[in-house]
Design an enzyme around this catalytic site. Structure first.
Site, PDB file in Angstrom:
ATOM      1  N   LYS A 177      79.985  10.178 -94.135  1.00  0.00           N
ATOM      2  CA  LYS A 177      79.469   9.887 -95.476  1.00  0.00           C
ATOM      3  C   LYS A 177      79.328  11.152 -96.326  1.00  0.00           C
ATOM      4  O   LYS A 177      79.258  11.059 -97.554  1.00  0.00           O
ATOM      5  CB  LYS A 177      78.124   9.162 -95.393  1.00  0.00           C
ATOM      6  CG  LYS A 177      76.953   9.999 -94.920  1.00  0.00           C
ATOM      7  CD  LYS A 177      75.679   9.173 -94.852  1.00  0.00           C
ATOM      8  CE  LYS A 177      74.482   9.994 -94.393  1.00  0.00           C
ATOM      9  NZ  LYS A 177      74.088  11.017 -95.360  1.00  0.00           N
ATOM     10  N   ASP A 178      79.277  12.322 -95.700  1.00  0.00           N
ATOM     11  CA  ASP A 178      79.153  13.578 -96.441  1.00  0.00           C
ATOM     12  C   ASP A 178      80.497  14.147 -96.872  1.00  0.00           C
ATOM     13  O   ASP A 178      80.537  15.172 -97.566  1.00  0.00           O
ATOM     14  CB  ASP A 178      78.432  14.630 -95.582  1.00  0.00           C
ATOM     15  CG  ASP A 178      76.963  14.315 -95.384  1.00  0.00           C
ATOM     16  OD1 ASP A 178      76.420  13.511 -96.168  1.00  0.00           O
ATOM     17  OD2 ASP A 178      76.359  14.861 -94.448  1.00  0.00           O
TER      18      ASP A 178
ATOM     19  N   ARG B  14      72.632   6.546-105.099  1.00  0.00           N
ATOM     20  CA  ARG B  14      72.932   5.180-104.634  1.00  0.00           C
ATOM     21  C   ARG B  14      71.663   4.489-104.158  1.00  0.00           C
ATOM     22  O   ARG B  14      71.391   3.334-104.517  1.00  0.00           O
ATOM     23  CB  ARG B  14      73.956   5.246-103.496  1.00  0.00           C
ATOM     24  CG  ARG B  14      74.177   3.919-102.777  1.00  0.00           C
ATOM     25  CD  ARG B  14      75.022   4.116-101.524  1.00  0.00           C
ATOM     26  NE  ARG B  14      74.424   5.061-100.591  1.00  0.00           N
ATOM     27  CZ  ARG B  14      73.454   4.746 -99.723  1.00  0.00           C
ATOM     28  NH1 ARG B  14      72.971   3.516 -99.676  1.00  0.00           N
ATOM     29  NH2 ARG B  14      72.970   5.662 -98.906  1.00  0.00           N
ATOM     30  N   ARG B  15      70.884   5.179-103.321  1.00  0.00           N
ATOM     31  CA  ARG B  15      69.637   4.592-102.834  1.00  0.00           C
ATOM     32  C   ARG B  15      68.658   4.380-103.975  1.00  0.00           C
ATOM     33  O   ARG B  15      67.991   3.344-104.053  1.00  0.00           O
ATOM     34  CB  ARG B  15      69.031   5.502-101.761  1.00  0.00           C
ATOM     35  CG  ARG B  15      69.810   5.498-100.463  1.00  0.00           C
ATOM     36  CD  ARG B  15      69.325   6.576 -99.503  1.00  0.00           C
ATOM     37  NE  ARG B  15      70.057   6.528 -98.236  1.00  0.00           N
ATOM     38  CZ  ARG B  15      70.148   7.532 -97.393  1.00  0.00           C
ATOM     39  NH1 ARG B  15      69.560   8.705 -97.676  1.00  0.00           N
ATOM     40  NH2 ARG B  15      70.830   7.408 -96.265  1.00  0.00           N
TER      41      ARG B  15
ATOM     42  N   ARG C  71      64.769  16.395-100.506  1.00  0.00           N
ATOM     43  CA  ARG C  71      65.827  17.162 -99.862  1.00  0.00           C
ATOM     44  C   ARG C  71      65.347  17.678 -98.519  1.00  0.00           C
ATOM     45  O   ARG C  71      64.179  17.638 -98.185  1.00  0.00           O
ATOM     46  CB  ARG C  71      66.235  18.347-100.753  1.00  0.00           C
ATOM     47  CG  ARG C  71      66.913  18.002-102.074  1.00  0.00           C
ATOM     48  CD  ARG C  71      68.347  17.537-101.894  1.00  0.00           C
ATOM     49  NE  ARG C  71      69.082  18.391-100.979  1.00  0.00           N
ATOM     50  CZ  ARG C  71      69.604  19.580-101.297  1.00  0.00           C
ATOM     51  NH1 ARG C  71      69.465  20.060-102.516  1.00  0.00           N
ATOM     52  NH2 ARG C  71      70.272  20.285-100.405  1.00  0.00           N
TER      53      ARG C  71
ATOM     54  N   ARG D 180      62.131  15.929 -94.111  1.00  0.00           N
ATOM     55  CA  ARG D 180      61.822  14.757 -94.938  1.00  0.00           C
ATOM     56  C   ARG D 180      60.682  13.946 -94.329  1.00  0.00           C
ATOM     57  O   ARG D 180      59.790  13.482 -95.043  1.00  0.00           O
ATOM     58  CB  ARG D 180      63.080  13.904 -95.113  1.00  0.00           C
ATOM     59  CG  ARG D 180      64.188  14.624 -95.854  1.00  0.00           C
ATOM     60  CD  ARG D 180      65.379  13.729 -96.120  1.00  0.00           C
ATOM     61  NE  ARG D 180      66.540  14.506 -96.546  1.00  0.00           N
ATOM     62  CZ  ARG D 180      67.607  14.005 -97.160  1.00  0.00           C
ATOM     63  NH1 ARG D 180      67.659  12.718 -97.417  1.00  0.00           N
ATOM     64  NH2 ARG D 180      68.604  14.781 -97.506  1.00  0.00           N
TER      65      ARG D 180
ATOM     66  N   CYS E 157      80.853  12.278-103.210  1.00  0.00           N
ATOM     67  CA  CYS E 157      79.725  11.832-102.387  1.00  0.00           C
ATOM     68  C   CYS E 157      78.453  11.577-103.176  1.00  0.00           C
ATOM     69  O   CYS E 157      77.502  11.023-102.651  1.00  0.00           O
ATOM     70  CB  CYS E 157      79.433  12.871-101.297  1.00  0.00           C
ATOM     71  SG  CYS E 157      80.848  13.235-100.255  1.00  0.00           S
TER      72      CYS E 157
END
Length: 301
Positions: free
Chosen positions: A80-81, A128-129, A146, A152, A239
């Protein structure tokens, strides 16, 4: 033969690289495999959003430099990155069997997104989230988040957020499945293209290394993630585009779901289609999204 794996230094990246190393040693006992941990700009600059500093491709650059300069033979990434189109001279040599593609709702007090009180602060670094959170709950405050998974979680535990959204696969791979309060799962909630999959990047002209790596390639994961990444490419995105994509195999046929969102107002466009060819399917879902007004939405980014 010595095979050197370039990897980021975060605990999750190291887990993924060690996983690939173990798979390679099992498949090719003659190989000597070692890790080459590197720091990337994406890991170092934490005081600004990824969108501000150039996107998730910043997690790849130093690893690709190591490949190009023959300081490493392969690089391991979260798929995904990786941008929809790789720099010239590089290739995806293998996509491993896919893990959980879903996002995870993580909170110490609340069981789900629906249970959050009005005005609660939700942390995420993903447009997106953020778009999907805002579409579901326009009353919530969305704040940038981040750092690696541990950082996190520490910020959540310190009370800076009522909840955060992470990739379920990352928590599971780090032995933290208990932190998942609820799965934000497809097709209702769409992940990033390729989420949950580990990719092995190689030099495009290195046939010797490619032969070893090809034994790790999972045909189903390759097929579904190719469709998701084709959708991203067809929309001209990288991305950081507020794009969700998820493809499943249903009776041998691919079923691709796509989502374009606006993180500012929570507007969400959705489309899906079925087909056999992952590249054509990605283009078809992109066309359907554009027809709904996706072109104007894309122009904002």
């Amino acid at each position: 033969m010595l095979l050197r794996i370039a990897t980021r230094k975060s605990p999750l990246a190291l887990w993924q690289a060690e996983h690939v190393a173990a798979r390679l040693r099992a498949a090719h006992p003659e190989l000597q495999v070692e890790l080459v941990p590197l720091s990337t700009r994406g890991d170092e600059v934490l005081d600004r959003s990824l969108n501000e500093i150039g996107g998730k491709g910043l997690f790849l650059k130093e690893l690709e430099i190591a490949l190009a300069s023959d300081e490493a033979d392969i690089a391991v990434h979260s798929l995904k990155d990786m941008p929809a189109a790789l720099e010239r001279g590089f290739a995806i040599g293998a996509v491993l069997e896919r893990g959980d593609a879903a996002d995870a709702f993580v909170s110490n007090e609340f069981a789900s997104l629906e249970d959050l009180p009005r005005g609660a602060r939700v942390g995420t670094s993903s447009l997106r989230r953020a778009a999907q959170v805002r579409a579901a709950r326009s009353d919530l405050e969305i704040a940038d988040l981040r750092g690696n998974v541990g950082t996190r979680l520490s910020k959540l535990d310190a009370g800076h957020y009522a909840a955060i959204v992470l990739a379920a696969a990352g928590l599971q791979r780090l032995g933290l499945p208990q932190r998942i309060r609820a799965r934000l799962a497809p097709p209702g909630w769409l992940p990033a293209p390729g989420q949950g999959a580990i990719a092995v990047e190689t030099r495009a002209d290195d046939a010797r290394v490619a032969k070893f790596i090809s034994t790790l390639d999972d045909a189903d994961a390759r097929r579904t993630t190719t469709a998701e990444r084709a959708l991203n490419a067809a929309l001209g995105g990288d991305c950081t585009l507020p794009l969700g994509a998820w493809c499943e195999i249903d009776g041998g046929e691919l079923h691709l779901y796509g989502l374009l969102g606006d993180a500012r107002d929570g507007r969400v466009l959705r489309a899906d289609a079925r087909g056999e060819d992952p590249l054509k399917l990605g283009g078809e879902v992109a066309r359907l999204l554009r027809e709904q007004g996706g072109e104007a939405m894309l122009a904002k980014w």
